[in-house]
Enzyme design. Structure first.
Site, PDB file in Angstrom:
ATOM      1  CG  HIS A   1      -1.825  -1.146   1.336  1.00 45.75           C
ATOM      2  ND1 HIS A   1      -2.863  -1.381   0.455  1.00 45.75           N
ATOM      3  CD2 HIS A   1      -1.856  -2.171   2.221  1.00 45.75           C
ATOM      4  CE1 HIS A   1      -3.494  -2.492   0.795  1.00 45.75           C
ATOM      5  NE2 HIS A   1      -2.902  -2.991   1.857  1.00 45.75           N
TER       6      HIS A   1
ATOM      7  CG  HIS B   1       3.108   5.648   5.990  1.00 50.40           C
ATOM      8  ND1 HIS B   1       2.872   5.625   7.354  1.00 50.40           N
ATOM      9  CD2 HIS B   1       2.008   6.259   5.459  1.00 50.40           C
ATOM     10  CE1 HIS B   1       1.713   6.190   7.625  1.00 50.40           C
ATOM     11  NE2 HIS B   1       1.162   6.586   6.478  1.00 50.40           N
TER      12      HIS B   1
ATOM     13  CG  HIS C   1      -0.226   8.383   1.782  1.00 49.08           C
ATOM     14  ND1 HIS C   1      -1.031   7.264   1.746  1.00 49.08           N
ATOM     15  CD2 HIS C   1       0.150   8.543   3.078  1.00 49.08           C
ATOM     16  CE1 HIS C   1      -1.151   6.768   2.964  1.00 49.08           C
ATOM     17  NE2 HIS C   1      -0.441   7.527   3.805  1.00 49.08           N
TER      18      HIS C   1
ATOM     19  CD  GLU D   1      -3.493   9.565   2.768  1.00 50.37           C
ATOM     20  OE1 GLU D   1      -4.191   8.681   2.229  1.00 50.37           O
ATOM     21  OE2 GLU D   1      -3.125   9.510   3.957  1.00 50.37           O
TER      22      GLU D   1
ATOM     23  CG  HIS E   1       1.142  10.488   6.777  1.00 48.43           C
ATOM     24  ND1 HIS E   1       0.063   9.778   6.300  1.00 48.43           N
ATOM     25  CD2 HIS E   1       0.906  11.798   6.441  1.00 48.43           C
ATOM     26  CE1 HIS E   1      -0.795  10.607   5.704  1.00 48.43           C
ATOM     27  NE2 HIS E   1      -0.287  11.835   5.777  1.00 48.43           N
TER      28      HIS E   1
ATOM     29  CB  THR F   1      -5.160   8.238   5.881  1.00 48.86           C
ATOM     30  OG1 THR F   1      -3.813   7.770   5.729  1.00 48.86           O
ATOM     31  CG2 THR F   1      -5.159   9.583   6.595  1.00 48.86           C
TER      32      THR F   1
END
Length: 306
Positions: free
Chosen positions: A89, A116, A118, A128, A141, A224
């Site tokens: 992910h 991590h 996104h 995000e 994050h 999230t």
């Protein structure tokens, strides 16, 4: 977007009712039927809660909070060799040494657990959180939990057990040398569950200098990703981190479990549902300065002779 919706609706007719795995919309296909973001509540009831993340931060609606002083970072300069992994992910790096944050309106000291990211597709929109509707190319994050807890699962049972620092990225004309070890490691973790040891790095190298971290936003929200626990104190910083386009694109070379490009791994925006987003004094100064510039420009225009 319309093609994705048609594909989703076409596949939904054959979606197994017992499917409990979750995915991003960019991962969903007839060959990989899973719970896309609008169905994450099928994977976890928490995802249908009223204090979910991420959110769009409308700066003119934020409320100044004088308690939001600069955070205190401890051992963020400590160099470590973490394990970097493609977990299917995102890219995630575990933090094993005691790096902590405190102050800035936080109720206690929180220790770093992992970080991590996104991102979008080849440097496109991918953060995000958004600021006044603007979506940045990527978002970092850094996940912390209260120092008294020994595992994240226990911390998530506390309504303020987790504190996440969010940082935006922006496209730069030159590469960010401090990110070389992280970017270089990506080529070794392209498939899902690929992992390798990261070259020595410090958390402080990944974020703006501490003196540039006085402008931020704060609100109560959730993870999230499922299980979307509403146990997170969010701190979203204004100042973005520069990366070159090639560095941003490197993340899009990773793969989901089904082999598709790991791109657009961000959750859609969630409603505030009456929550207040607070801003630090630093953020307030920046907003005031912007208004001052507009006022001066208008004043100069009015003063010009016809």
């Amino acid at each position: 977007m319309q093609q994705q919706l048609i594909l989703y609706l076409a596949c939904a007719w054959t979606l197994c009712a017992g499917s409990g795995d979750w995915c991003y919309q960019s991962q969903f296909s007839c060959d990989h039927q899973c719970n896309a973001p609008e169905n994450w509540d099928h994977a976890s009831r928490n995802c249908a809660g009223r204090s979910q993340s991420p959110v769009n931060i409308v700066t003119r609606k934020t409320m100044k909070d004088d308690r939001l002083t600069p955070l205190k970072f401890e051992n963020y300069q400590h160099i470590f060799r973490g394990l970097i992994k493609n977990n299917g992910h995102s890219v995630q790096v575990g933090v094993s040494h005691p790096s902590t944050i405190s102050g800035g309106g936080l109720s206690t000291t929180y220790k770093a657990v992992q970080f991590h990211l996104h991102w979008g597709n080849n440097g496109g929109p991918g953060s995000e959180h958004t600021i006044d509707g603007e979506q940045y190319p990527m978002e970092l994050h850094i996940v912390h939990m209260k120092s008294q807890y020994s595992d994240l699962g226990t911390a998530l049972r506390d309504k303020e057990g987790v504190a996440v620092l969010g940082f935006f990225y922006e496209m730069s004309n030159s590469p960010n040398r401090k990110y070389e070890s992280l970017i270089n490691a990506l080529r070794n973790i392209k498939p899902t569950n690929g992992n390798t040891t990261l070259s020595p790095i410090a958390l402080a190298e990944l974020i703006p200098p501490e003196q540039n971290l006085t402008s931020y936003y704060r609100y109560k929200g959730s993870l999230t990703t499922p299980d979307c626990s509403e146990s997170v104190v969010w701190t979203v910083f204004e100042n973005p981190i520069p990366l070159s386009m090639d560095q941003l694109k490197a993340f899009s070379e990773l793969r989901f479990q089904n082999g598709k490009p790991l791109v657009k791994n961000f959750r859609p925006l969630q409603p505030l549902n009456g929550r207040t987003v607070f801003r630090s004094g630093g953020a307030a100064v920046m907003i005031s300065s912007a208004l001052l510039v507009v006022a001066l420009a208008v004043g100069l225009e009015v003063s010009q002779p016809n």
